[in-house]
Design a protein around this motif. Structure first.
Motif, PDB file in Angstrom:
ATOM      1  N   ASP A   1       0.858  -1.172   0.000  1.00  0.00           N
ATOM      2  CA  ASP A   1       0.000   0.000   0.000  1.00  0.00           C
ATOM      3  C   ASP A   1       0.904   1.236   0.000  1.00  0.00           C
ATOM      4  N   TYR A   2       0.322   2.393  -0.252  1.00  0.00           N
ATOM      5  CA  TYR A   2       1.040   3.651  -0.167  1.00  0.00           C
ATOM      6  C   TYR A   2       0.147   4.622   0.590  1.00  0.00           C
ATOM      7  N   ALA A   3       0.734   5.342   1.530  1.00  0.00           N
ATOM      8  CA  ALA A   3      -0.038   6.310   2.306  1.00  0.00           C
ATOM      9  C   ALA A   3       0.835   7.512   2.635  1.00  0.00           C
ATOM     10  N   GLU A   4       0.176   8.646   2.806  1.00  0.00           N
ATOM     11  CA  GLU A   4       0.857   9.857   3.250  1.00  0.00           C
ATOM     12  C   GLU A   4       0.278  10.238   4.597  1.00  0.00           C
ATOM     13  N   ASP A   5       1.167  10.600   5.531  1.00  0.00           N
ATOM     14  CA  ASP A   5       0.730  11.039   6.845  1.00  0.00           C
ATOM     15  C   ASP A   5       1.635  12.176   7.306  1.00  0.00           C
ATOM     16  N   LEU A   6       1.568  12.536   8.557  1.00  0.00           N
ATOM     17  CA  LEU A   6       2.367  13.649   9.064  1.00  0.00           C
ATOM     18  C   LEU A   6       3.867  13.409   8.945  1.00  0.00           C
ATOM     19  N   MET A   7       4.278  12.161   8.911  1.00  0.00           N
ATOM     20  CA  MET A   7       5.694  11.819   8.806  1.00  0.00           C
ATOM     21  C   MET A   7       6.160  11.751   7.343  1.00  0.00           C
TER      22      MET A   7
ATOM     23  N   GLY B   1       5.170  10.536   3.050  1.00  0.00           N
ATOM     24  CA  GLY B   1       4.581   9.435   2.298  1.00  0.00           C
ATOM     25  C   GLY B   1       5.521   8.250   2.248  1.00  0.00           C
TER      26      GLY B   1
ATOM     27  N   ARG C   1       3.691   0.972   2.427  1.00  0.00           N
ATOM     28  CA  ARG C   1       3.354   0.206   3.625  1.00  0.00           C
ATOM     29  C   ARG C   1       3.266  -1.258   3.216  1.00  0.00           C
TER      30      ARG C   1
ATOM     31  N   CYS D   1       7.878   1.208  12.413  1.00  0.00           N
ATOM     32  CA  CYS D   1       7.959   1.898  11.121  1.00  0.00           C
ATOM     33  C   CYS D   1       7.274   1.103  10.016  1.00  0.00           C
TER      34      CYS D   1
END
Length: 119
Positions: free
Chosen positions: A78-84, A86, A89, A101
Motif C-alpha cells: 500500500d502507499y499512504a501519506e501522513d504527518l511523517m 509518504g 506500507r 515503522c
C-alpha cells in the motif's frame, strides 16, 4: 500472489514518470538489517536477472528474486501519506514481528528445501 493497492499503483506510476522510466518493472525484496531481522526494498527495475520471477499485478510487472519469493508471495503493498511523509506500507502475513515503522520485520523460516533466506 502480491496485492497492490490503488494508492500504491498511483505512486508507482508517479515514480516511473518522475524518473522517465515508464516501462520499468517494480522490484520488491528484502535485506538483512533494520530494527527487526530484515527490511523491505522496493525500486524500479529495467533488467530482469536469471534468478528473478516476474508476475503481472494490476498492470504492473513485479520482479522478485526466487530466494525471496516464498517470503513475499502473499505481501500486500500500500502507499499512504501522513504527518511523517509518504511511503509504501507492507503487510506480510508470515511476518512474526514488525517494527513500528512497518519496514522492518522478522519471519520464521519457511519449511522448504527450495527456499532459503538470503544472507
Amino acid at each position: 500472489m502480491i496485492e497492490i493497492s490503488k494508492a500504491a499503483i498511483a505512486e508507482i506510476a508517479r515514480m516511473r514518470s518522475v524518473r522517465d522510466r515508464l516501462d520499468s518493472k517494480l522490484r520488491i525484496g528484502f535485506n538483512s538489517g533494520g530494527c527487526e531481522s530484515f527490511y523491505y526494498t522496493i525500486d524500479l527495475a529495467d533488467a530482469i536477472e536469471s534468478t528473478d520471477c516476474v508476475c503481472e499485478v494490476d498492470g504492473i510487472s513485479v520482479v522478485i528474486d526466487r530466494q525471496h519469493l516464498a517470503y513475499l508471495d502473499a505481501l500486500k503493498l500500500d502507499y499512504a501519506e501522513d504527518l511523517m511523509g509518504g511511503g509504501f506500507r507492507f503487510e506480510n502475513p508470515i511476518a512474526t514481528t514488525v517494527c513500528g515503522c512497518g519496514n522492518s520485520f522478522a519471519i520464521a523460516t519457511v519449511e522448504s528445501e527450495r527456499w532459503q533466506l538470503p544472507t
